[in-house]
Design a protein around this motif. Sequence first.
Motif, short mmCIF file in Angstrom:
data_model
loop_
_atom_site.label_atom_id
_atom_site.label_comp_id
_atom_site.label_asym_id
_atom_site.label_seq_id
_atom_site.Cartn_x
_atom_site.Cartn_y
_atom_site.Cartn_z
N ALA A 174 38.09 -10.63 3.00
CA ALA A 174 37.50 -9.99 1.80
C ALA A 174 36.56 -10.66 0.98
O ALA A 174 35.75 -10.38 0.49
CB ALA A 174 38.70 -9.47 1.10
N GLU A 175 36.94 -12.03 0.79
CA GLU A 175 36.09 -12.94 -0.10
C GLU A 175 34.62 -13.07 0.83
O GLU A 175 33.71 -12.97 0.13
CB GLU A 175 36.78 -14.03 -0.02
CG GLU A 175 37.85 -14.23 -1.06
CD GLU A 175 38.71 -15.25 -1.28
OE1 GLU A 175 38.14 -16.38 -0.52
OE2 GLU A 175 39.30 -15.52 -2.26
N HIS A 176 34.87 -13.34 2.25
CA HIS A 176 33.67 -13.45 2.90
C HIS A 176 32.62 -12.31 2.94
O HIS A 176 31.37 -12.49 2.53
CB HIS A 176 33.89 -14.12 4.48
CG HIS A 176 32.73 -14.57 5.17
ND1 HIS A 176 32.13 -15.44 4.71
CD2 HIS A 176 32.21 -13.79 6.18
CE1 HIS A 176 30.94 -15.57 5.68
NE2 HIS A 176 31.03 -14.61 6.76
N GLU A 177 33.51 -11.11 3.17
CA GLU A 177 32.40 -10.06 3.41
C GLU A 177 32.16 -9.38 1.84
O GLU A 177 31.00 -8.89 1.88
CB GLU A 177 33.06 -8.99 4.06
CG GLU A 177 33.39 -9.48 5.61
CD GLU A 177 34.33 -8.30 6.45
OE1 GLU A 177 34.73 -7.45 5.89
OE2 GLU A 177 34.33 -8.44 7.57
N GLY A 178 32.79 -10.02 0.81
CA GLY A 178 32.46 -9.36 -0.38
C GLY A 178 31.15 -10.03 -1.06
O GLY A 178 30.17 -9.55 -1.76
N GLN A 179 30.96 -11.20 -0.45
CA GLN A 179 29.60 -12.04 -0.82
C GLN A 179 28.48 -11.35 -0.19
O GLN A 179 27.37 -11.28 -0.68
CB GLN A 179 29.75 -13.37 -0.18
CG GLN A 179 30.90 -14.42 -1.00
CD GLN A 179 31.05 -15.62 -0.30
OE1 GLN A 179 29.95 -16.32 0.01
NE2 GLN A 179 32.04 -16.36 -0.17
N ALA A 180 28.75 -10.95 0.95
CA ALA A 180 27.61 -10.48 1.88
C ALA A 180 27.34 -8.83 0.83
O ALA A 180 26.03 -8.44 0.76
CB ALA A 180 27.77 -9.96 3.16
N LEU A 181 28.29 -8.22 0.78
CA LEU A 181 28.18 -6.81 0.09
C LEU A 181 27.32 -6.97 -1.45
O LEU A 181 26.73 -6.10 -1.90
CB LEU A 181 29.67 -6.06 -0.14
CG LEU A 181 30.10 -5.64 1.11
CD1 LEU A 181 31.77 -5.08 0.73
CD2 LEU A 181 29.38 -4.40 1.54
N SER A 182 27.75 -8.04 -2.04
CA SER A 182 27.05 -8.20 -3.36
C SER A 182 25.67 -8.79 -3.22
O SER A 182 25.03 -8.61 -4.24
CB SER A 182 27.86 -9.20 -4.17
OG SER A 182 27.91 -10.41 -3.67
N GLY A 183 25.33 -9.42 -2.05
CA GLY A 183 23.86 -9.91 -2.20
C GLY A 183 23.02 -9.31 -1.13
O GLY A 183 21.88 -9.70 -1.11
N LEU A 184 23.56 -8.36 -0.43
CA LEU A 184 22.51 -7.52 0.55
C LEU A 184 21.68 -6.78 -0.22
O LEU A 184 22.00 -5.71 -0.73
CB LEU A 184 23.21 -6.95 1.52
CG LEU A 184 23.95 -7.83 2.76
CD1 LEU A 184 24.65 -7.07 3.60
CD2 LEU A 184 22.79 -8.57 3.57
N SER A 185 20.29 -6.24 0.18
CA SER A 185 19.43 -5.36 -0.29
C SER A 185 19.32 -4.51 0.70
O SER A 185 19.87 -4.60 1.91
CB SER A 185 18.11 -6.24 -0.39
OG SER A 185 17.57 -6.54 0.72
N GLU A 186 18.73 -3.44 0.69
CA GLU A 186 18.55 -2.40 1.22
C GLU A 186 17.57 -2.87 2.41
O GLU A 186 18.05 -2.45 3.67
CB GLU A 186 17.88 -1.07 0.79
CG GLU A 186 17.70 0.03 1.87
CD GLU A 186 18.94 0.68 2.08
OE1 GLU A 186 19.01 1.31 3.20
OE2 GLU A 186 20.01 0.62 1.33
N ALA A 187 16.80 -3.77 2.13
CA ALA A 187 15.94 -4.32 3.37
C ALA A 187 16.79 -5.03 4.26
O ALA A 187 16.64 -5.04 5.38
CB ALA A 187 14.78 -5.07 3.02
N ASP A 188 17.79 -5.74 3.81
CA ASP A 188 18.76 -6.56 4.51
C ASP A 188 19.42 -5.73 5.66
O ASP A 188 19.80 -5.81 6.80
CB ASP A 188 19.53 -7.32 3.86
CG ASP A 188 18.75 -8.46 3.18
OD1 ASP A 188 18.01 -8.98 3.54
OD2 ASP A 188 19.19 -8.79 1.93
N ILE A 189 19.89 -4.59 4.99
CA ILE A 189 20.94 -3.69 5.60
C ILE A 189 20.18 -3.10 6.86
O ILE A 189 20.65 -3.06 8.09
CB ILE A 189 21.30 -2.56 4.81
CG1 ILE A 189 22.49 -3.11 3.86
CG2 ILE A 189 21.93 -1.35 5.72
CD1 ILE A 189 22.91 -2.11 2.75
#
Length: 269
Positions: free
Chosen positions: A100-115
């Motif tokens: 949860a902590e590791h993936e939460g960092q990604a979810l909070s920092g990813l832009s639409e372009a990253d996705i």
Amino acid sequence: METVKRLNPTPTTQRTLFLLSRNECAFPVCTQRMVDEAGHYIGKICHIEAANVGGPRFNAAQSNEDRRQFSNLMLMCGTHHDITDDIIKYPVNVMQKLKAEHEGQALSGLSEADIQRFVDFSLASTAQYPVSFSKLDLTYWDDRSFEEAKRFMDMFLNVPTLSRSFYAHALNNSYMEGLALSFDPREIQIRLNINDQELMTHVAILQRCGLLSDLENDEYPQVVRYYFTTSDFDDYQISFLCSVKTLLSQNPHMLIDFFESLNFSHLDD
């Protein structure tokens, strides 16, 4: 009760895991990459609750489908995949917290372009094959010609989309001498505005898939070439590739779509 059987994660689950990993191991402070510079997957998919009886944190109440769900999986380097097999130090709740902590960092920092950039790992590519090949000159084709053409097209199914696009642009700007097709990597770098690392990454992937030769630079700096290669030794496939280039080179957008989108139906009327 169903027989316990390890099931591979679905392509969608794998794409989501790699996307949310940020290309790093999920273990705290570890920055080991999950995909290296050449596009090789070097991470490991770790089950929070094991896929098989006797594995770490195995839960008999789960179904086989439950065990391969995204919620039960995380990405780790080989070292931490093994370290977390210690169920005393790393019980289910601790593993879930790490995930949860590791993936939460990604979810909070990813832009639409990253996705959009990272979600496509080409794990479920499908091809639209030609029915008649009617746009090609079939005068000298036999049954094996069709078989080898299909085999050649199948070689692209596991090539990442960006590498397929690179291949198409290189082919569009290639030199053809008889059945020899080649391109100058320096020209492609300029045309695509890519650096050395990006070039070598795509080249390495295509070489691993049997689609490009090693670099030939015996006449450097006048001549530097990569040659397009195929998987048969009787020139059926390279002849097919030359025919495709000849047919579609006047329409680069169609040639790019042919390889990038696996839209092989451009060979039909």
